[in-house]
Scaffold this active site. Sequence first.
Site, PDB file in Angstrom:
ATOM      1  N   GLU A   1      17.260  44.792   4.667  1.00  0.00           N
ATOM      2  CA  GLU A   1      16.086  44.987   4.848  1.00  0.00           C
ATOM      3  C   GLU A   1      15.927  45.264   3.008  1.00  0.00           C
ATOM      4  O   GLU A   1      14.983  44.868   2.462  1.00  0.00           O
ATOM      5  CB  GLU A   1      15.013  45.390   5.614  1.00  0.00           C
ATOM      6  CG  GLU A   1      15.271  47.631   5.060  1.00  0.00           C
ATOM      7  CD  GLU A   1      15.880  48.444   5.571  1.00  0.00           C
ATOM      8  OE1 GLU A   1      17.114  47.336   5.716  1.00  0.00           O
ATOM      9  OE2 GLU A   1      15.937  49.416   5.933  1.00  0.00           O
TER      10      GLU A   1
ATOM     11  N   HIS B   1      21.788  47.801   5.344  1.00  0.00           N
ATOM     12  CA  HIS B   1      20.860  47.610   5.423  1.00  0.00           C
ATOM     13  C   HIS B   1      20.251  46.768   4.527  1.00  0.00           C
ATOM     14  O   HIS B   1      20.466  45.872   3.262  1.00  0.00           O
ATOM     15  CB  HIS B   1      19.516  49.145   4.216  1.00  0.00           C
ATOM     16  CG  HIS B   1      19.723  50.481   4.421  1.00  0.00           C
ATOM     17  ND1 HIS B   1      19.155  50.779   4.818  1.00  0.00           N
ATOM     18  CD2 HIS B   1      20.742  51.105   4.780  1.00  0.00           C
ATOM     19  CE1 HIS B   1      19.334  51.758   5.444  1.00  0.00           C
ATOM     20  NE2 HIS B   1      20.311  52.359   4.993  1.00  0.00           N
TER      21      HIS B   1
ATOM     22  N   CYS C   1      20.754  51.687  10.073  1.00  0.00           N
ATOM     23  CA  CYS C   1      21.072  53.325   9.983  1.00  0.00           C
ATOM     24  C   CYS C   1      20.527  54.243  10.880  1.00  0.00           C
ATOM     25  O   CYS C   1      20.843  54.721  11.735  1.00  0.00           O
ATOM     26  CB  CYS C   1      20.463  53.723   7.453  1.00  0.00           C
ATOM     27  SG  CYS C   1      20.778  54.683   7.270  1.00  0.00           S
TER      28      CYS C   1
END
Lengths: 86, 223
Positions: B196, B194, B85
């Site tokens: 994560e 994302h 990002c």
Amino acid sequence: MPKQEILDPQGQAVAGALARLGLGRFTDVRQGKRFTLTVEEEVTEEVLAAAREAAETLLSNPVIEDVVSVRAQQDVDSVRAAEDAR
Amino acid sequence: MRVGVVTFPGSLDDHDAQRAVRLAGGEPVALWHADADLHGVDAVVLPGGFSYGDYLRCGAIARFAPVMDLLVPAAEGGLPVLGICNGFQVLCESHLLPGALVRNDHQQFVCRDQRLRIERADTAWTRDYGQGQEIVVALKNGEGGYVADEATLDELEGEGRVVARYLEVNPNGSFRDIAGVSNARGNVVGLMPHPEHAVEPGFGPSLDGLGFFTSVLHQVVNA
């Protein structure tokens, strides 16, 4: 200014708003940025060169934007006053 | 395997990235933007967030942070670097990756569970995926539109450097549905969604993101 081949969503939003205000004759809007850099010295060619370097290294991203003009405004206050009067 | 995670002022997914590294079996190492030291890490993640407020352009000021003075040559020398990002934006502004990220074409911040196809499964960060594997991870961005000129896009496609592509919905106007790209060598990867946020049961849409963090653990680095 955003390069012509790069989508400008901000400009498009402004164009849409203009049309709603009855100013639809403006078929395209591109929104750019302007920076005013101040120095405590005479604006020489050397100072302008440094401003161009700033414009090309940090102020703009050459992938998506063009630097269209780097020029001296010897007296910022009077220029601003003239702009405000317009 | 020690994986550095850089914190810039305004980073907000740095701890999530550290957590993902830990869950994958690596040792996360917190790196500070103003610290010109990579502390001998074997890989680096540039996390999501809003570095320096993103006031000028996303990533434009972060690119000049002291830690980047070391990271850029290390990345050019083969150190695995993943930008997620805002981190992707920093990598583009650093010219480690081609193209740029601009405001979403619909002008709204988007937050959704996004289906992706892994297009390049031989990068440092995607080895644990199959070529063409589909995954679902969180996506959240306001300036996530990937743009580049036609020649650059053709080059990326031709060299197989598109790492991930949006499926079903193009959430932000990215050219050619590109969600992530890599450098030629495959050690530097930028990704707008994302991974994560998809590494732990009970949180996020899946566990599909863990592969990015396990992939890099197999790397042998001499950076």
